[in-house]
Design an enzyme around this catalytic site. Structure first.
Site: not given
Ligand SMILES: CCCCCCCC/C=C\C/C=C/C(=O)SCCNC(=O)CCNC(=O)[C@H](O)C(C)(C)COP(=O)(O)OP(=O)(O)OC[C@H]1O[C@@H](n2cnc3c(N)ncnc32)[C@H](O)[C@@H]1OP(=O)(O)O
Ligand SMILES: Cc1cc2nc3c(=O)[nH]c(=O)nc-3n(C[C@H](O)[C@H](O)[C@H](O)COP(=O)(O)OP(=O)(O)OC[C@H]3O[C@@H](n4cnc5c(N)ncnc54)[C@H](O)[C@@H]3O)c2cc1C
Length: 576
Positions: A139, A178, A422
């Site tokens: 992303t 993350g 997701e």
């Protein structure tokens, strides 16, 4: 023994089925239950790694605590217990909410999905031993859903046999991955491959972003934490800007496609295989990130509702527990049912994913479109139903539900993220609609997308109900357990129908009388299930350590716990 403890003990005395038997069924067998409890005992009896109340911690303290516990787990506890990162025990450890979820749950599996045998042999051992810590960087600040719009480029330099990774503008900066902000020293980075000016689409690259000794960012790398979020506080979601960063040709993960030294592009599998990592995660995270969270919230809200006495059902009579109110039963019991029903539907989805990986090993990916549709639809419907349910359960606990002491706000803040990561849920529903109903022209398509989203929600809900219903039929268990599971199946189905009677009436599928019957049937089921409520949540077998809740502890001692918890508030360190 407090009054509240006595109330809960009385409730447990009226449960009419074997709770341990239901726990075994939920876990997938008595041996699984034994394994899970063994892991829980090891974790809970080790002060270095056991769950602790993070309700009073700052963001930085939560991150540091999560990292410390995780490093201790992998460096000390696993070797001490003779477990490896791929041992069955470890799958139960991920429940204990630590850091490095993306490293362990995304980076490593994607390396296995995209890497050649040589690349796996090179990086996997390092990742398993935390000598490299990875993130999954796809992303960007400007794009998350529209993957073909990702702007980060990987341009092949034939002369030096290298790729030049570049973020051409601020919106191309990787944003959200993350474990990226402070922990990761490597990124499995998705970038648009460019050779001789021609674009080949999104490809996976292994990029080192920090020095392995000093942990300082490497030249051309700007990296950091994106700041406070709604939840996921133990995870340092980060930003990553790459300015003409050079990596060796060998760092293109080349199981599905490779670039020869002279710049020739060689594809080895369908270009859709690059999407495979997202299918995998959608198929396997639902249980651990959504359904398990709903089960924890149900456990807390049901136990609290059984001991919380408030008001009279009949004037002059003693106060009753709020669970005696039909409105409270309506708030809680359909979500207890949803936990059981979606748990088994998610199990079927992950089994279908595992079957697909076996077919893929035989170079058969014909099942990918259907699996993509089901995983996308399930991920959207289950994550939304569970996170919406957790918020209703929080509100059902009144004022104390609004306190971190209840444990529910932290549970919700993590679970609700599953509606976005997701694959944003609406986009996933439309992907499912497209694959189930076929793609019309773009304009007919956009004009009907609101209805399509609703059609897919119904389609997936029907899959969930029929999966559970057929599973019960085949299940070998005692009659009382089968009976209560059938009640839960009916309750979930009826609560879904009663939430959408307008649709059924609009198409003439149900008459007004039948809608009344469905509503009455649900209320009757609530009364039937009510006496078993505490047994149904006890069967989830969440320890007090895992729940971290003053309202949901097994013994029901709510008020002593609440007061002890509040006294720990930093504001109470001084009287003035
Ligand atoms: C147990 C351990 C768990 C630990 C976990 C810890 C917690 C982890 C927490 C967070 C991790 C989070 C990670 C992330 O969020 S990673 C980033 C995720 N991003 C996305 O999911 C992006 C969503 N967007 C898309 O999937 C796509 O852009 C799209 C599908 C929305 C649109 O695709 P696009 O290329 O724009 O066009 P099409 O719609 O035409 O699709 C092209 C073609 O490809 C097929 N297809 C699309 N997606 C998939 C797929 N996933 N699998 C298979 N096939 C796919 C699509 O059907 C089209 O096919 P065609 O009709 O035959 O052309
Ligand atoms: C907690 C958390 C952890 C994350 N971890 C990672 C990670 O580890 N690695 C990583 O790469 N990413 C990660 N992400 C990013 C995540 O994958 C993206 O946020 C997600 O894919 C959604 O993309 P977006 O944010 O660009 O939303 P957008 O796509 O901009 O969505 C905004 C709105 O536009 C709508 N929309 C967009 N496209 C369409 C369409 N075609 N049709 C109809 N409506 C549309 C959406 O429905 C939504 O309502 C994480 C995000 C969160 C919140």
């Amino acid at each position: 023994m407090s009054r509240e403890s006595r109330l809960l003990e009385k409730e447990r005395g009226q449960v009419n089925f074997n709770v341990e038997e239901l726990t075994n069924i939920y876990d997938g067998g008595a041996e699984e239950t034994k394994l899970r409890r063994k892991v829980a005992d090891v974790i809970q009896n080790d002060p270095e790694v056991r769950c602790k109340d993070i309700g009073m911690m700052t963001r930085e303290e939560r991150y540091i605590d999560g990292v410390r516990r995780c490093v201790y787990l992998y460096k000390v506890l696993l070797p001490r217990e003779g477990w490896t990162p791929v041992s069955k025990e470890v799958s139960h450890i991920l429940r204990f909410c630590m850091s490095f979820g993306v490293h362990a749950g995304v980076f490593i599996p994607c390396l296995l999905s995209f890497g050649s045998d040589e690349q796996i042999a090179k990086w996997l051992p390092l990742a398993m031993q935390f000598q490299i810590i990875g993130t999954y960087a796809q992303t960007e600040m400007g794009h998350g859903t529209f993957l073909r719009g990702l702007q980060t480029t990987a341009t092949y330099d034939k002369k030096n046999k290298e790729f030049v990774i570049n973020c051409p503008e601020i919106s191309a900066m990787k944003w959200w991955p993350g474990d990226l902000g402070k922990s990761a020293n490597h990124a499995l980075l998705m970038a648009q491959l460019v050779i001789d000016g021609k674009k080949y689409g999104m490809h996976p690259f292994m990029v080192q972003i920090r020095d392995l000794t000093t942990h300082m960012p490497l030249p051309g790398i700007t990296v950091g934490d994106i700041g406070n979020k709604v939840g996921f506080e133990t995870t340092d979601n980060g930003f990553l800007h790459l300015n003409q960063v050079r990596i060796p040709r060998e760092n293109l993960l080349c199981k599905n496609a490779e670039v020869k030294p002279n710049g020739t592009y060689l594809t080895k599998a369908s270009d859709k295989m690059v999407y495979g990592s997202m299918v995998r995660l959608r198929a396997i995270i639902l249980e651990s990130e959504a359904v398990s969270a709903l089960g924890k919230a149900c456990t807390i809200a049901v136990r609290y509702s059984l001991v919380r006495c408030q008001g009279e059902l009949e004037p002059g009579k003693p106060e009753v527990s709020v669970m005696e109110y039909m409105t409270q039963q309506k708030k809680l019991l359909p979500y207890v049912a949803m936990t059981y029903v979606t748990h088994f539907a998610c199990l079927k989805l992950s089994n279908q994913y595992n079957a697909f990986t076996r077919e893929m090993d035989n170079n058969d990916i014909s099942g990918l479109p259907e699996l993509h549709a089901l995983s996308a639809g399930m991920k959207a419907v289950v994550s939304e139903q569970c996170s919406d349910g957790i918020e209703i359960l929080r509100k059902s606990c009144g004022g104390h539900g609004y306190s971190n002491a209840s444990g529910i706000p932290i549970i919700w803040s993590s679970a609700v993220a599953c509606c976005t990561y997701e694959g944003e849920n609406t986009v996933m529903l439309l992907q499912c609609a497209r694959l189930v109903h076929g793609m019309a022209s773009y304009n007919a398509w956009n004009q009907s997308s609101v209805e399509l989203v609703n059609v897919v929600k119904a389609h997936i809900t029907q899959f969930i109900v029929t999966t559970f219903a057929s599973g019960i039929t085949e299940l070998e268990c005692t009659k009382p357990v089968k009976n209560v599971l059938q009640q839960l199946c009916a309750l979930y189905a009826l609560s879904c129908i009663n939430a959408s009677t307008g649709d059924f009436l609009k198409v003439g599928y149900l008459s007004p009388r039948q809608c009344d019957l469905a509503h009455e049937a649900e209320l009757e089921l609530l009364s039937c299930i009510r006496p078993n409520a505490v047994g149904l949540v006890d069967a989830f077998d969440f320890s007090d350590d895992l729940l971290q809740s003053c309202l949901g502890a097994y013994d029901g001692n709510v008020y002593e716990r609440l007061f002890a918890w509040a006294k720990k508030s930093p504001l109470n360190k001084t009287e003035v």
